[in-house]
Motif scaffolding. Structure first.
Motif, PDB file in Angstrom:
ATOM      1  N   UNK A  26       0.879  -1.175   0.000  1.00 52.87           N
ATOM      2  CA  UNK A  26       0.000   0.000   0.000  1.00 52.87           C
ATOM      3  C   UNK A  26       0.906   1.212   0.000  1.00 52.87           C
ATOM      4  N   UNK A  79       0.661   4.390  -7.580  1.00 53.39           N
ATOM      5  CA  UNK A  79       0.139   3.904  -6.297  1.00 53.39           C
ATOM      6  C   UNK A  79      -0.427   2.506  -6.516  1.00 53.39           C
ATOM      7  N   UNK A 115      -4.251  -2.944 -13.785  1.00 49.03           N
ATOM      8  CA  UNK A 115      -5.716  -2.849 -13.877  1.00 49.03           C
ATOM      9  C   UNK A 115      -6.274  -3.991 -14.717  1.00 49.03           C
ATOM     10  N   UNK A 175      -5.664  -2.709  -8.031  1.00 46.93           N
ATOM     11  CA  UNK A 175      -5.854  -1.267  -7.932  1.00 46.93           C
ATOM     12  C   UNK A 175      -4.510  -0.554  -8.051  1.00 46.93           C
ATOM     13  N   UNK A 204      -2.870   3.248  -9.724  1.00 55.14           N
ATOM     14  CA  UNK A 204      -3.109   4.513 -10.429  1.00 55.14           C
ATOM     15  C   UNK A 204      -1.874   5.386 -10.265  1.00 55.14           C
ATOM     16  N   UNK A 205      -1.506   6.086 -11.329  1.00 49.73           N
ATOM     17  CA  UNK A 205      -0.360   6.978 -11.214  1.00 49.73           C
ATOM     18  C   UNK A 205      -0.618   8.066 -10.187  1.00 49.73           C
ATOM     19  N   UNK A 206       0.474   8.582  -9.640  1.00 45.33           N
ATOM     20  CA  UNK A 206       0.399   9.800  -8.866  1.00 45.33           C
ATOM     21  C   UNK A 206       0.454  10.909  -9.922  1.00 45.33           C
ATOM     22  N   UNK A 207      -0.723  11.379 -10.310  1.00 43.20           N
ATOM     23  CA  UNK A 207      -0.819  12.286 -11.453  1.00 43.20           C
ATOM     24  C   UNK A 207      -0.365  13.699 -11.127  1.00 43.20           C
ATOM     25  N   UNK A 210      -8.583  10.093 -20.044  1.00 46.80           N
ATOM     26  CA  UNK A 210      -9.818   9.946 -19.268  1.00 46.80           C
ATOM     27  C   UNK A 210     -10.404  11.334 -18.932  1.00 46.80           C
ATOM     28  N   UNK A 218     -13.717   6.808 -10.794  1.00 50.81           N
ATOM     29  CA  UNK A 218     -13.451   7.579 -12.006  1.00 50.81           C
ATOM     30  C   UNK A 218     -14.713   7.974 -12.774  1.00 50.81           C
ATOM     31  N   UNK A 255     -11.155   5.018 -17.921  1.00 49.31           N
ATOM     32  CA  UNK A 255     -10.774   4.428 -16.620  1.00 49.31           C
ATOM     33  C   UNK A 255     -11.985   4.030 -15.772  1.00 49.31           C
ATOM     34  N   UNK A 275     -11.794   0.938 -13.742  1.00 54.81           N
ATOM     35  CA  UNK A 275     -10.572   0.701 -12.977  1.00 54.81           C
ATOM     36  C   UNK A 275     -10.880   0.632 -11.486  1.00 54.81           C
ATOM     37  N   UNK A 276     -10.131  -0.250 -10.859  1.00 56.76           N
ATOM     38  CA  UNK A 276     -10.289  -0.417  -9.416  1.00 56.76           C
ATOM     39  C   UNK A 276      -9.404   0.604  -8.698  1.00 56.76           C
ATOM     40  N   UNK A 277      -9.926   1.199  -7.656  1.00 54.90           N
ATOM     41  CA  UNK A 277      -9.109   2.155  -6.901  1.00 54.90           C
ATOM     42  C   UNK A 277      -9.519   2.169  -5.436  1.00 54.90           C
ATOM     43  N   UNK A 278      -8.565   1.896  -4.563  1.00 52.12           N
ATOM     44  CA  UNK A 278      -8.769   2.045  -3.128  1.00 52.12           C
ATOM     45  C   UNK A 278      -8.479   3.507  -2.760  1.00 52.12           C
ATOM     46  N   UNK A 279      -8.771   3.904  -1.537  1.00 54.25           N
ATOM     47  CA  UNK A 279      -8.578   5.315  -1.176  1.00 54.25           C
ATOM     48  C   UNK A 279      -7.198   5.875  -1.540  1.00 54.25           C
ATOM     49  N   UNK A 280      -6.154   5.076  -1.388  1.00 49.51           N
ATOM     50  CA  UNK A 280      -4.808   5.559  -1.741  1.00 49.51           C
ATOM     51  C   UNK A 280      -4.732   5.916  -3.225  1.00 49.51           C
ATOM     52  N   UNK A 281      -5.248   5.013  -4.063  1.00 49.17           N
ATOM     53  CA  UNK A 281      -5.200   5.234  -5.510  1.00 49.17           C
ATOM     54  C   UNK A 281      -6.046   6.441  -5.904  1.00 49.17           C
ATOM     55  N   UNK A 300      -6.732   9.014  -4.054  1.00 44.67           N
ATOM     56  CA  UNK A 300      -6.071  10.259  -3.649  1.00 44.67           C
ATOM     57  C   UNK A 300      -4.968  10.626  -4.635  1.00 44.67           C
ATOM     58  N   UNK A 301      -4.206   9.621  -5.069  1.00 47.82           N
ATOM     59  CA  UNK A 301      -3.120   9.911  -6.011  1.00 47.82           C
ATOM     60  C   UNK A 301      -3.655  10.283  -7.391  1.00 47.82           C
ATOM     61  N   UNK A 302      -4.843   9.809  -7.730  1.00 42.35           N
ATOM     62  CA  UNK A 302      -5.448  10.153  -9.022  1.00 42.35           C
ATOM     63  C   UNK A 302      -5.893  11.602  -9.072  1.00 42.35           C
ATOM     64  N   UNK A 348     -12.166  11.124  -8.401  1.00 44.80           N
ATOM     65  CA  UNK A 348     -11.003  11.820  -8.950  1.00 44.80           C
ATOM     66  C   UNK A 348     -11.319  13.296  -9.181  1.00 44.80           C
TER      67      UNK A 348
END
Lengths: 401, 386
Positions: free
Chosen positions: A237, A250, A311, A316, A318-321, A331, B116, B122, B125-131, B133-135, B194
């Motif tokens: 994580x 992430x 994905x 899960x 995702x980039x740190x955008x 997107x 998303x 996207x 796409x699967x995203x937990x809170x960490x993902x 936040x980074x998105x 996001x």
């Protein structure tokens, strides 16, 4: 149609938190009249803002982002004439918003008891840093200090490192929460015909966003501190370094199935079979070692590639955008996250489109932020019916100033 | 989990009747997350769940079963608003998409909260809170102003980005509700977490588009102030107005260095921020957080403290404002919860009930409201429907 069409708001706010409140309502179709003056000029219109943001254009850009779709009048509230005109505007309005320190509106003669007398169903929200009551109500605060007082800084940062100061989002979060309160009051008014006063505290709004961290103290006496990107349960994580300069992805894993999928995407290297990573809890216990091993894999790919590879198998990631990546992201493009306005001085400026997609009443950006006093003629001439000579006299007397 | 439940908590705390639908068995995933009361794992004693579901009624219902779908539709028929946080295609797969539900209740407002949104490449796409936040763009900038960027971007503590998304959805719902009161029409609302986060960082988000500026965590000219060490930990302050600098100098007892020409105006101070901080720290380390906060504020300088959760609960200011409310729950007894940041003069928020136990209101909703017979409930339970 706009969901808030017909709602007029007199906006005495400056800086970021207050303008965010009325910006959101303007997106929904409310007519927002921003009351400004040389006596009390918005921070983003000042020379200092150009220093902080690097250029005059950057400062104008920030102001535009927070004040798009609004109107501006210049009204000197330190004059009796200015206050009188403000009251006449309130009589034609539904909502009044200010973000002065507690007590200032009363001092100006524009407190709720007075406004209610001249407009019985007015909704007034005073958004101050600490709220309008309590021993610290007169204290000065900004995003950085509110972020610290709210408890957010304490729990943000690397383990063992210093607390992290919050960005402008620590102003915009409370602003968003205050817009919610106004919408609730508008609904109530539609139902009952009654207005009301809302005492809003920005630092409390931020504290509401860490409810479970506070509950850990009230239930268990535990004081939480900084712990990087760690989760209580999930591991791995974290954000992992990717190919390129300062590129990160992430990744979060919450169960064995996702772990197996991650291992497979990485090509099932031998270390993934080790006992220390054998179940969720073991992985959590050994997450630091795990992080290093995962990083050795992610560094070979760019952050978009890692997202796509993972994905595809249900992990899960995702980039740190960065702001640049989001602006160019396919997107965000497809969802039209950015839209542009034509600014009379700065030319085309992009702003973020409203974050809600409504099927019947789409929220939208109708124009750039106003120039200083751009709508004096409309507001004083058309709305208040003042002849041109009188407006000129008020300008000469520095009441419109 | 967090975003959806927080959205409906906001509405429930203002008096909406919220019927929370959980899966039979384990219920909301938040029930299995810490902090647990006295650290004893118990689906009825998660602080996260207890905080996020105050004032709601709770039922269990498996909407994947035919009978469950039927009951769900009965509920939709009587409802004003539906909030859901399933993956984008899920409701459609269940035959419970907006078009279908609108046939049952043309005035329904349906809000969907997903990482998303319902459209775009996207969306699944699967995203937990960490993902999430980074998105949203803020993670890349956290922590800001660091010497080097070799350490990973961070999330803000806890589930903040999820709370943000719930709030964003709640705003959209109230706008839709206002519209519905005027027009009679319901509608569909698509909330992307996001985008909810990007909206809170709108100042940073457009700087690349408009000025070509890619903002990073790296130091970019240091305004003085921020988090600095003091005698017993850290202090925080920032000055936006020149008069605040003058007050700060006076507050420090007018040290000689502060009168140097290079600190004479805002631009000079901004340029030499690092030096100012070093000089300031020499003075700050002789003073405590409390001292700096209260005496600094008395002198008109915006000081603050890095509050812990204990400091929040002990704060005289927050006590006087009644920010914490005590809620009695069958599993935990009385516990203090943060309430809300708004005090309405006419419509105060009130805690009428604690978060529901799993399926606590099955009988009230299914039998008394929807008119299912009492003996039916046992059968529904046995069949895994409730």
């Amino acid at each position: 149609m706009d969901s808030l069409s017909g709602v007029r708001i007199i906006d005495f706010t400056r800086y970021a938190a207050g303008p965010q409140i009325t910006l959101l309502l303007a997106f929904m179709g409310a007519e927002v009249i921003k009351v400004e003056s040389m006596v009390n000029i918005d921070h983003f219109r000042r020379e200092e803002a150009a220093v902080v943001f690097g250029s005059a254009r950057a400062a104008a850009d920030c102001f535009n982002s927070l004040n798009a779709s609004k109107m501006s009048v210049t009204l000197n509230l330190t004059t009796a004439g200015g206050v009188e005109l403000a009251k006449r505007l309130v009589q034609l309005s539904d909502v009044v918003v200010d973000n002065f320190r507690a007590g200032i509106m009363d001092k100006l003669g524009l407190g709720y008891p007075i406004l209610r007398e001249i407009k019985p169903d007015i909704i007034m929200l005073s958004a101050s840093s600490h709220g309008s009551t309590g021993p610290e109500s007169k204290y000065i605060a900004y995003a950085v200090t509110m972020g610290a007082l709210s408890g957010l800084s304490q729990v943000t940062g690397y383990a063992g490192g210093p607390p992290v100061i919050m960005r402008s989002s620590a102003d915009l979060r409370p602003g968003t929460s205050a817009a919610f309160a106004i919408l609730a009051a508008l609904n109530y008014r539609l139902e009952t015909g009654e207005g009301q006063f809302i005492d809003f505290s920005a630092r409390e709004a931020l504290s509401c966003g860490i409810g479970e961290i506070i509950m850990d103290y009230t239930m268990n006496g535990r004081v939480r501190s900084r712990n990087g990107n760690r989760d209580d349960i999930m591991a791995p994580h974290n954000c992992y370094r990717c190919k390129g300069e300062d590129k990160w992805v992430s990744i979060a894993i919450s169960n064995d199935e996702e772990w197996a999928a991650l291992c497979q995407a990485m090509g099932n290297p031998a270390w993934t079979k080790e006992e220390r990573f054998g179940d969720q809890f073991s992985r959590w216990r050994h997450q630091e070692e795990l992080d290093e091993l995962i990083k050795a894999w992610t560094i070979n790919y760019d952050h978009y590639q890692v997202m796509e590879m993972l994905q595809r198998v249900g992990v899960a990631a995702a980039p740190s955008f960065s702001n640049e990546e989001l602006f160019n992201d396919p997107h965000c493009r497809e969802r039209e996250c950015f839209t542009s306005v034509q600014h009379p001085e700065e030319g085309e400026l992009f702003v973020l489109a409203p974050a809600w997609k409504f099927s019947a009443t789409p929220a939208r950006v109708t124009g750039p932020a106003p120039l200083f006093g751009e709508h004096n003629a409309y507001v004083f001439g058309e709305l208040l019916g003042m002849p041109e000579e009188e407006i000129s006299r008020l300008v000469a007397e520095e009441i419109l100033y | 989990m967090v975003a959806g439940p927080y959205c409906t908590k906001l509405l429930a705390d203002l008096g909406a009747e919220v019927v929370k639908i959980e899966r039979p068995g384990r219920g909301d995933a938040a029930r299995s997350l810490p902090p647990f009361f006295h650290d004893m794992p118990d689906p009825e004693a998660s602080g996260l769940f207890l905080y996020l579901n105050t004032n709601k009624l709770g039922i269990t219902l498996n909407v994947s079963t035919a009978t469950g779908k039927g009951i769900f539709q009965e509920l939709v028929k009587e409802a004003d608003i539906l909030v859901e946080d399933n993956p984008p295609q899920w409701m459609t797969e269940q035959g419970l998409d907006y078009e279908r539900l609108q046939e049952i209740n043309p005035r329904i407002i349906m809000a969907s909260i997903t990482p998303f949104g319902q459209t775009g490449p996207y969306r699944d796409y699967k995203a937990y809170p960490l993902n999430v936040f980074q998105s949203g763009g803020e993670g890349y900038l956290t922590p800001g102003g660091v010497e080097n960027v070799d350490r990973p971007p961070l999330k803000v503590g806890g589930f903040l980005g999820e709370y943000d998304s719930g709030l964003s959805a709640a705003i959209a719902i109230l706008a839709a509700l206002y519209w519905r009161r005027k027009s009679g029409d319901g509608q569909r609302i698509d909330i992307s977490k996001q985008e909810s986060l990007m909206a809170l960082n709108r100042l940073d988000m457009v700087r690349s588009a408009n000025e070509g500026e890619v903002i990073t965590r790296a130091k970019q000219g240091v305004p003085y102030g921020g988090v600095l060490p003091c005698k017993d930990g850290y202090t925080v302050f920032i000055t936006w107005e020149s008069v605040q600098w003058d007050r700060l100098v006076a507050f420090m007892g007018d040290p000689e260095w502060a009168n140097d020409d290079m600190f004479g105006d805002y631009t000079g101070r901004y340029k030499h921020g690092e030096l100012i901080n070093a000089l300031l720290t020499e003075w700050l380390v002789n003073h405590t957080q409390e001292e700096l906060y209260h005496k600094g504020q008395a002198a008109g300088v915006p000081f603050a403290m890095v509050y812990t959760s204990k400091d929040l609960v002990d704060s005289e200011h927050l006590k006087e404002r009644g920010f914490f409310v005590e809620i009695d729950h069958p599993k935990t007894g009385k516990v203090r919860y943060p309430s809300s940041p708004y005090r309405f003069s006419e419509t105060p928020c009130q805690v009428m009930r604690p978060s529901p136990l799993l399926g606590e209101h099955n009988e009230e909703i299914l039998a008394r409201r929807l008119g299912h017979r009492q003996e039916e409930l046992a059968k529904l339970g046995a069949a895994g429907v409730i």
